[in-house]
Scaffold this motif. Structure first.
Motif, short mmCIF file in Angstrom:
data_model
loop_
_atom_site.label_atom_id
_atom_site.label_comp_id
_atom_site.label_asym_id
_atom_site.label_seq_id
_atom_site.Cartn_x
_atom_site.Cartn_y
_atom_site.Cartn_z
N TYR A 1 0.77 -1.23 0.00
CA TYR A 1 0.00 0.00 0.00
C TYR A 1 0.81 1.29 0.00
N VAL A 2 2.11 1.23 0.19
CA VAL A 2 2.89 2.46 0.29
C VAL A 2 3.85 2.65 -0.88
N ILE A 3 4.64 1.62 -1.18
CA ILE A 3 5.63 1.72 -2.25
C ILE A 3 4.91 1.88 -3.60
N PRO A 4 5.29 2.90 -4.39
CA PRO A 4 4.66 3.10 -5.71
C PRO A 4 4.80 1.86 -6.59
N LYS A 5 3.76 1.59 -7.36
CA LYS A 5 3.75 0.38 -8.20
C LYS A 5 3.18 0.67 -9.57
N GLY A 6 3.57 -0.19 -10.51
CA GLY A 6 2.99 -0.13 -11.83
C GLY A 6 3.97 0.31 -12.88
N PRO A 7 3.57 0.19 -14.15
CA PRO A 7 4.45 0.59 -15.25
C PRO A 7 4.62 2.11 -15.31
N GLU A 8 5.60 2.55 -16.09
CA GLU A 8 5.88 3.98 -16.20
C GLU A 8 4.76 4.70 -16.95
N VAL A 9 4.33 5.82 -16.40
CA VAL A 9 3.26 6.60 -17.02
C VAL A 9 3.71 7.11 -18.39
N THR A 10 2.81 7.04 -19.35
CA THR A 10 3.12 7.46 -20.72
C THR A 10 2.59 8.87 -20.99
N ALA A 11 3.04 9.45 -22.09
CA ALA A 11 2.57 10.77 -22.50
C ALA A 11 1.08 10.70 -22.83
N ALA A 12 0.38 11.79 -22.58
CA ALA A 12 -1.06 11.84 -22.81
C ALA A 12 -1.34 12.16 -24.27
N ASN A 13 -1.32 11.13 -25.11
CA ASN A 13 -1.56 11.28 -26.55
C ASN A 13 -2.93 10.72 -26.92
N PRO A 14 -3.54 11.25 -27.98
CA PRO A 14 -4.81 10.69 -28.47
C PRO A 14 -4.65 9.23 -28.84
N LEU A 15 -5.73 8.47 -28.73
CA LEU A 15 -5.70 7.05 -29.05
C LEU A 15 -5.43 6.82 -30.53
N LYS A 16 -4.59 5.84 -30.80
CA LYS A 16 -4.34 5.46 -32.18
C LYS A 16 -5.49 4.59 -32.68
N THR A 17 -5.63 4.55 -34.00
CA THR A 17 -6.60 3.64 -34.59
C THR A 17 -6.11 2.21 -34.39
N GLU A 18 -7.04 1.31 -34.22
CA GLU A 18 -6.78 -0.09 -33.92
C GLU A 18 -6.16 -0.23 -32.53
N LYS A 19 -5.24 -1.17 -32.35
CA LYS A 19 -4.77 -1.50 -31.00
C LYS A 19 -3.78 -0.46 -30.48
N ASP A 20 -3.95 -0.11 -29.20
CA ASP A 20 -3.09 0.88 -28.57
C ASP A 20 -3.11 0.63 -27.06
#
Length: 313
Positions: A31-50
């Motif tokens: 509950y304390v240590i930060p977790k998860g993948p690195e946050v990405t830039a806030a870009n519009p969604l690409k067409t198809e898979k993203d």
């Protein structure tokens, strides 16, 4: 005799110290240590898979979450948006793959959050139970509920992509089905239009005598929340052949077994109990149940069967 007593006291002292060390260390790690993948830039969604990564909670950098998406080329603002909630395997990318053809055929923007957790086999409450409580039993605030994460993702997608949709649909299978029905019950102010909970293995009954996740005894305003939740469009989707408890992770506690011997039985029991509760208390009840013939615990086929409900409501 005194020597035995002294050894006993020392052993007890060391045991207590070890227990406290493990508990504190576990709490800090989870509950304390930060977790998860690195946050990405806030870009519009690409067409198809993203995919993109955002902070899980709006006012905290404690956790991040990866979100998989699929956007058909012809999708535009105000077209349908469906959140797809994975099962206990937390394999959101697999669930997204199962929805690609459905997305193309029905022009759906699919959003599949990945509630990653290496300790998911032990800390089960952080996903399908909604993270209402910590593993140690203390209550989390609403802003830390897993249900809130879906709303946060919806806001992010709307903002970054200039989308004006005011609602979304949501589908969940197995553990995801647990997530979806609880979100409808306990977060009725969410912007869900149509919810589909498929092949859930455990349910939260409208029972004030049972503690969560089996009932609502220890939830604040539980009865008021589910009264509003009964007014939402929820479809309980069960597989006719999902009657083998050996498939997937199946809870077998005494209270769980009272819900039914398998997922098919539990789904019917939960629906009937909820309908009766609504009738007895004169509450509007908009839920439905549907059994998919010749299908077992299969998220791909259950996903395919959900489309008719998403198109109908």
């Amino acid at each position: 005799m005194n020597k035995v007593y002294t050894v006993f006291k020392k052993t007890l002292f060391y045991f207590v110290c070890l227990f406290l060390f493990i508990s504190v260390s576990g709490y800090i790690y989870v509950y304390v240590i930060p977790k998860g993948p690195e946050v990405t830039a806030a870009n519009p969604l690409k067409t198809e898979k993203d995919s993109f990564v955002i902070y899980t909670y709006k006012d905290s950098k404690k956790k991040s979450i990866r979100v998989w998406t699929y956007k058909p080329e012809g999708w535009k603002d105000q077209d349908k948006i469906v959140f797809v909630m994975h099962g206990g395997g937390r394999n959101a990318d697999d669930y997204l793959e199962a929805w690609i053809d459905l997305a193309e055929e029905n022009n759906i923007l699919v959003i599949a959050p990945e509630f990653e957790n290496k300790l998911s086999k032990y800390t089960m409450n952080d996903y399908q139970e909604g993270n209402l409580f910590t593993y140690f039993g203390t209550k989390n605030g609403h802003d830390e509920w897993a249900f809130t994460v879906v709303e946060n993702i919806f806001d992010h997608v709307k903002t970054i992509n200039s989308i004006s949709n005011s609602t979304y649909d949501i589908f969940g299978h197995s553990a995801g089905g647990q997530f979806v029905h609880r979100m409808v019950m306990l977060m009725p102010k969410s912007r869900i239009k149509t919810a589909i909970a498929a092949n859930a293995g455990l349910y939260t009954f409208p029972n004030s005598n049972l503690k969560y996740p089996y009932g609502i005894k220890n939830l604040e305003h539980g009865e008021e929340l589910i009264e509003e939740g009964f007014g939402k469009n929820l479809i309980l989707l069960t597989g006719e052949l999902d009657n083998d408890p050996k498939l997937g992770t199946f809870t077998t506690t005494d209270l769980a077994m009272k819900q039914g011997a398998n997922r098919l039985e539990r789904g019917a029991h939960f629906y009937n109990a909820s309908e009766k509760y609504a009738y007895d208390n004169n509450i509007t009840f908009n839920w439905k149940i549907d059994t998919v013939l010749n299908v077992g615990h299969d998220y791909r086929k259950m996903s395919e069967s959900s489309i008719k409900w998403l198109s109908r409501l």
